[in-house]
Design a protein around this motif. Structure first.
Motif, short mmCIF file in Angstrom:
data_model
loop_
_atom_site.label_atom_id
_atom_site.label_comp_id
_atom_site.label_asym_id
_atom_site.label_seq_id
_atom_site.Cartn_x
_atom_site.Cartn_y
_atom_site.Cartn_z
N GLY A 36 66.84 11.50 34.19
CA GLY A 36 67.21 11.65 32.79
C GLY A 36 67.51 13.09 32.44
N ARG A 37 66.69 14.03 32.93
CA ARG A 37 66.93 15.45 32.66
C ARG A 37 68.27 15.90 33.23
N ALA A 38 68.65 15.28 34.38
CA ALA A 38 69.92 15.64 35.02
C ALA A 38 71.11 14.96 34.38
N GLY A 39 70.89 14.14 33.35
CA GLY A 39 71.98 13.45 32.66
C GLY A 39 72.41 12.16 33.31
N ARG A 40 71.70 11.72 34.32
CA ARG A 40 72.06 10.46 35.02
C ARG A 40 71.27 9.32 34.37
N LEU A 41 71.62 9.07 33.09
CA LEU A 41 70.83 8.14 32.28
C LEU A 41 70.96 6.70 32.75
N GLU A 42 72.18 6.28 33.12
CA GLU A 42 72.36 4.90 33.59
C GLU A 42 71.54 4.65 34.86
N GLU A 43 71.56 5.62 35.78
CA GLU A 43 70.79 5.49 37.02
C GLU A 43 69.29 5.45 36.73
N ALA A 44 68.86 6.26 35.76
CA ALA A 44 67.45 6.29 35.38
C ALA A 44 67.02 4.96 34.78
N GLU A 45 67.88 4.40 33.91
CA GLU A 45 67.55 3.11 33.30
C GLU A 45 67.48 2.01 34.35
N GLU A 46 68.39 2.05 35.32
CA GLU A 46 68.40 1.04 36.37
C GLU A 46 67.12 1.12 37.21
N LEU A 47 66.70 2.35 37.56
CA LEU A 47 65.47 2.52 38.35
C LEU A 47 64.25 2.06 37.56
N MET A 48 64.25 2.34 36.27
CA MET A 48 63.12 1.94 35.44
C MET A 48 62.98 0.42 35.41
N LEU A 49 64.11 -0.27 35.34
CA LEU A 49 64.07 -1.74 35.31
C LEU A 49 63.71 -2.33 36.66
N GLN A 50 63.76 -1.51 37.75
CA GLN A 50 63.39 -1.99 39.08
C GLN A 50 61.89 -1.87 39.36
N MET A 51 61.16 -1.32 38.43
CA MET A 51 59.71 -1.15 38.63
C MET A 51 59.06 -2.51 38.88
N PRO A 52 58.13 -2.59 39.85
CA PRO A 52 57.51 -3.88 40.18
C PRO A 52 56.86 -4.55 38.98
N SER A 53 56.26 -3.75 38.11
CA SER A 53 55.66 -4.29 36.89
C SER A 53 56.52 -3.87 35.70
#
Length: 749
Positions: A600-617
Motif C-alpha cells: 500500500g505504501r508503494a502505491g500497489r493498492l490493487e495488489e495489496a487488496e488481493e493479498l489481503m483477501l487471500q488471508m487464510p482467515s
C-alpha cells in the motif's frame, strides 16, 4: 553409618576355607529338630539342609523374617558360617527383608568374605553416598578384587547422580580396564547407561561401538540414552534400525517406547506410523506406556485426530494418557478433556493440573479457572509448589491478579519460581508498580535469577509511563550479579532500550550477550526494525542465518517491517514468499498485514487488496487499517470505501476507520461523503479518541516513578500556565530558526 566402623577380622586363609567333608560332618552332627518343636521345621521342609551348605543357603533364601535369626544361629553353631556363600545368603536375606543392621552384622562377623560379600552390602545400601563410601573402603582395603557385579552396581549408583557422578564413572571405567573387565557385557551396559545419564554421549557411543557382544540391554541403554538427551532424535531412529538389521536380539517394549518419541521429535509422521505398526507386530501396542508415547507422537507430528482415536481405543488409560492429551490438544477444550478423565475413573495428579492450567486460553471465563483451583484443593495438591506456581500464572492470564496474589500469600514456602510467576504476571496486566514492589521485597530474602530480571525489565518496558531510570537501575544490578550476559536478560535489555529510543545501548547489550540465541537475535533485529534501520536488520538477519539459528515468525515479521519502512518491496516479497518454502514458518495474519501495508505504501493498492483477501482467515484489523491509510495517501476512494465497510463492520465503535475515510473524502473535495461518514458516527455513537503523549524528566528520590501524561488543550496539570508559557516560547524559537535558515538559503542563491 554402621558400615564405616566395620572391622575386617584378621584370620588365616586356612580358617576361611573348610573342606566340604568337614562341613558336612559338622552339619550332620546337629540333632534334627522335631517338626513341631521350632518354626524352622516348616522352613526346612523339602530342603535337605543337613546334607549340604548349598541346601542351607537355599533354605535361607526362601525363609521369612521370623525364621532368619534361628537360621543365623544354626549357621554359627554348625560352623557353616565359615563358608562365604552361606554368610552372603544370610546377609542378602536380612537386607531383602528390611533388616539392614542385621545384614551389616553378618558381614562384619563373617569368617570368610569374597567379592559377593561386598556386593551384597553394596547393593543393600539405599543412600548412594553411603554406598559409594563403602565401595571406596572396599577398594582401599584390598581384601578382595572387585568383580563384574561390583562394577555394575557401582556404576549404577554413580549414574544416579547424573553429571555429579561423572568423575566417579571415569574412575570406575579405568579400574574396570585394569581389572580386565571393561569388555564384560554387564559392565559395558552399565557404562553406556552411566555415561548417557551424565551427558557424555560420545563416551557412551564409544563404549557401545567397542563392545565385543551386545544383548538387548545394550541396545536399549544406547537408545534410551540418546532419547533422554533429546538433541538427536534422528540418531535414535538410526540406532533402532541398526538393532532391527542386527537380528541377534528382538526389540521389546522399552525399545519401542524410546524410538516412538524420537519420531515425534523429528515430526516424521510416516516413520512414527511404521513404529506403531512394528509395536503391533511385537504385540506390545496394548501396553499403556506404548499407547501413551504413540498418542504424544501423533500430536507432535500434527495428527491430533489420530492421537484422539488412539486414546479412545486404548484398553487402559492412566493419568499419563490423559495428561498428555490435555497438554497437547489445542483443538479440544481442556476442561472437557478433564471431565472425560474424571468419567474414566482416573485421578489427576500435580502434573495434570499444571497442564490443565497452562492449556486454559486467556479469554476463558474466570469460573473455569476457579473450578480448577477448587478441584486442586479437593485433591490435596494446591500446596504443591508446581501447582501453586501454575495457579499464579493461570490467574494472571485470566487478569485476576488479586487471586494470584492470594495464592502466592498462602504458599508455605515461596521459591524463586513463585516470585517470578507473580512478577511476570503483573506486567501484562498493566500493574507495573506492583511488579516493582514485589521485586523489591523478593531481593530482601532471595537472590534474583535471570528469569526474575527478565520479568521485571519486561514490566518496565511494557508500561511506557514508567521512568527509564528504573530499567537502568535493574541493568546495573544484573551487571553486579553477573547475569547481564544471559540470553533472557540480554533480550529484554535490548528491547527495553530500543523502545525507549536508545539503539546504541541496545547494541551494547547485544554485543555483551554470552550466547546469541534466537531470543537475542530476535530482540536485536526487532530493535533495528522499530528504528527503521533497514541495512542493520538485513545484515543481522544474514548473520543469524549463517550462524545456524533458524528464524521464526517473530524474526521474519521484524524483517518484513524493516522492508516496509524502507519501501524495499522486492526484498520484502522475497522474504514473504520464502517463509513457508525455505524457512518452514507458518504465515500469520501479522505477516499478511505487514506486506499489505508495504504494498500500500508503494502505491500497489490493487495488489495489496488481493493479498489481503487471500488471508487464510478473515482480514484482520491491522491489515484493513494499513490499506485504508494507504488509500488516503494515494487518494484511492473506491478501495477505501470497500475497506472501510469491512473495518466498520469488524469494529463498529472504533473511530479510526471513520476518521480516515472522512479525511479521504475531504481531500477529494467530496463534502457529501464527509457528511455521510460523520452522520454514521453520530448514529452509532462513535466518538474520536483523544491522543496522549508522555514526558520523562527522570525519577529521583521522592519523585513519582511514572512519566507525565498530557493531551491537546490539556489543563489538568497544576503547572499548566507555566507549561503553556514555555511551549509558546519554544514555538516562537522554532519559527525564528525557520526564518533564519530560509534567509540564509536565499542569500546563498
Amino acid at each position: 553409618m554402621p558400615l564405616r566402623r566395620l572391622q575386617i577380622p584378621c584370620r588365616t586363609r586356612a580358617a576361611a576355607t573348610l573342606s566340604s567333608v568337614a562341613a558336612h560332618h559338622l552339619f550332620d552332627g546337629i540333632t534334627r529338630p522335631n517338626s513341631n518343636s521350632t518354626p524352622l521345621a516348616s522352613l526346612c521342609a523339602g530342603h535337605p539342609v543337613s546334607s549340604s551348605p548349598f541346601a542351607f543357603s537355599a533354605a535361607v533364601a526362601s525363609s521369612g523374617p521370623a525364621a532368619l535369626p534361628a537360621l543365623h544361629a544354626l549357621a554359627v553353631a554348625s560352623g557353616l558360617d565359615a563358608f562365604a556363600f552361606v554368610s552372603n545368603s544370610l546377609a542378602a536375606r536380612y537386607a531383602k527383608t528390611g533388616s539392614f543392621p542385621s545384614a551389616a552384622r553378618v558381614f562384619d562377623t563373617a569368617r570368610a568374605r569374597d567379592a559377593s560379600s561386598y556386593n551384597t552390602i553394596l547393593s543393600a545400601l539405599h543412600d548412594p553416598a553411603e554406598a559409594l563410601a563403602f565401595l571406596s573402603w572396599m577398594l582401599r582395603s584390598g581384601e578382595v578384587r572387585p568383580d563384574a557385579v561390583t562394577f555394575t552396581v557401582a556404576l549404577s549408583l554413580a549414574a544416579g547422580r547424573g553429571e555429579d557422578g561423572l568423575g566417579l564413572v571415569l574412575q570406575l571405567h579405568a579400574l574396570a580396564s585394569r581389572a580386565g573387565l571393561a569388555a564384560d557385557l554387564f559392565v559395558c551396559n552399565a557404562l553406556v547407561t552411566a555415561y548417557s545419564r551424565g551427558g557424555l554421549l560420545d563416551a557412551a557411543r564409544r563404549v557401545f561401538e567397542e563392545m565385543p557382544a551386545r544383548d538387548l540391554v545394550s541396545w536399549n541403554a544406547m537408545i534410551c540414552g540418546l532419547a533422554q538427551d533429546g538433541d538427536s532424535p534422528a540418531e535414535v531412529a538410526r540406532v533402532f534400525l541398526r538393532l532391527l538389521k542386527d537380528g541377534a536380539v528382538r526389540p521389546d517394549r522399552i525399545s519401542v517406547c524410546s524410538v516412538i518419541p524420537a519420531c515425534g521429535g523429528e515430526g516424521k509422521l510416516e516413520l512414527g506410523r511404521q513404529a506403531h505398526g512394528f509395536a503391533v507386530k511385537l504385540g506390545v501396542d496394548g501396553h499403556v506406556s506404548v499407547g501413551n508415547v504413540l498418542v504424544a507422537m501423533y500430536y507432535k507430528c500434527g495428527a491430533p485426530g489420530c492421537g484422539r482415536k488412539l486414546l479412545e481405543s486404548m484398553d487402559e488409560r492412566d493419568v499419563i494418557s490423559w495428561t498428555t492429551v490435555i497438554s497437547m490438544d489445542a483443538e479440544e477444550d481442556a476442561v472437557t478433556l478433564f471431565n472425560g478423565m474424571r468419567r474414566d475413573g482416573v485421578s489427576p495428579n500435580e502434573v495434570t493440573f499444571v497442564a490443565l492450567m497452562s492449556a486454559l486460553p486467556a479469554g476463558c471465563p474466570a469460573r473455569d479457572g476457579q473450578m480448577l483451583h477448587a478441584m486442586c484443593l479437593k485433591a490435596g495438591l494446591s500446596d504443591k509448589a508446581a501447582a501453586s506456581n501454575s495457579l499464579i500464572t493461570m490467574y494472571a492470564k485470566l487478569r485476576r491478579m488479586d487471586d494470584a496474589r492470594t495464592v502466592f500469600d498462602l504458599m508455605p514456602h515461596k521459591d524463586i519460581i513463585a516470585w517470578n510467576a507473580l512478577i511476570s504476571g503483573y506486567a501484562p496486566n498493566e500493574q507495573c508498580t506492583d511488579a516493582l514492589e514485589v521485586f523489591s521485597w523478593m531481593v530482601k530474602c532471595l537472590r534474583p535469577n535471570e528469569t526474575t530480571f527478565a520479568s521485571v525489565i519486561s514490566a518496565v518496558t511494557a508500561v511506557e509511563t514508567v521512568s527509564m531510570t528504573y530499567g537502568e537501575a535493574y541493568h546495573c544490578q544484573t551487571l553486579k550479579l553477573g547475569l547481564s550476559a544471559g540470553e533472557y536478560v540480554s533480550g529484554t535489555l535490548i528491547d527495553m532500550y530500543a523502545k525507549r529510543g536508545s539503539l546504541d545501548e541496545s547494541r551494547k547489550a547485544f554485543e555483551g550477550a554470552a550466547l546469541r540465541s534466537l531470543i537475542v537475535w530476535t530482540a536485536m533485529i526487532s530493535a533495528n526494525a522499530k528504528h527503521g534501520s533497514y541495512d542493520a536488520v538485513m545484515s543481522h538477519f544474514d548473520d543469524m542465518v549463517r550462524s545456524g539459528v533458524a528464524p521464526d515468525g517473530v524474526v521474519l515479521l521484524s524483517v518484513l517491517t524493516a522492508c516496509r519502512y524502507r519501501g524495499a518491496v522486492h526484498a520484502g516479497k522475497e522474504i514473504f514468499d520464502s517463509m513457508a518454502a525455505e524457512h518452514r514458518v507458518e504465515l500469520w495474519p501479522e505477516h499478511y498485514a505487514c506486506v499489505v501495508d508495504m504494498l500500500g505504501r508503494a502505491g500497489r493498492l490493487e495488489e495489496a487488496e488481493e493479498l489481503m483477501l487471500q488471508m487464510p482467515s478473515r482480514p484482520n484489523v491491522s491489515a484493513l487499517q494499513s490499506l485504508l491509510g494507504a488509500c488516503r495517501i494515494h487518494g484511492n476512494t473506491s478501495i477505501a470505501v470497500r475497506v472501510a465497510d469491512i473495518l466498520t463492520e469488524t469494529e463498529p465503535e472504533e473511530s479510526g476507520a471513520y476518521v480516515l475515510l472522512s479525511n479521504i473524502y475531504a481531500e477529494k473535495g467530496d463534502w457529501g461523503g464527509v457528511a455521510r461518514v460523520r452522520r454514521q458516527m453520530r448514529e452509532r455513537g462513535v466518538r474520536k479518541e483523544i491522543g496522549f503523549s508522555w514526558v520523562d524528566f527522570g525519577a529521583g528520590t521522592g519523585e513519582s516513578m511514572h512519566l507525565h501524561k498530557f493531551s491537546s488543550d490539556d489543563t489538568t496539570h497544576p503547572l499548566t500556565e507555566e507549561i503553556y508559557r514555555v511551549a509558546e516560547g519554544l514555538g516562537w524559537e522554532m519559527k525564528l530558526l525557520k526564518n533564519y535558515f530560509s534567509m540564509e538559503k536565499t542569500s546563498v542563491f
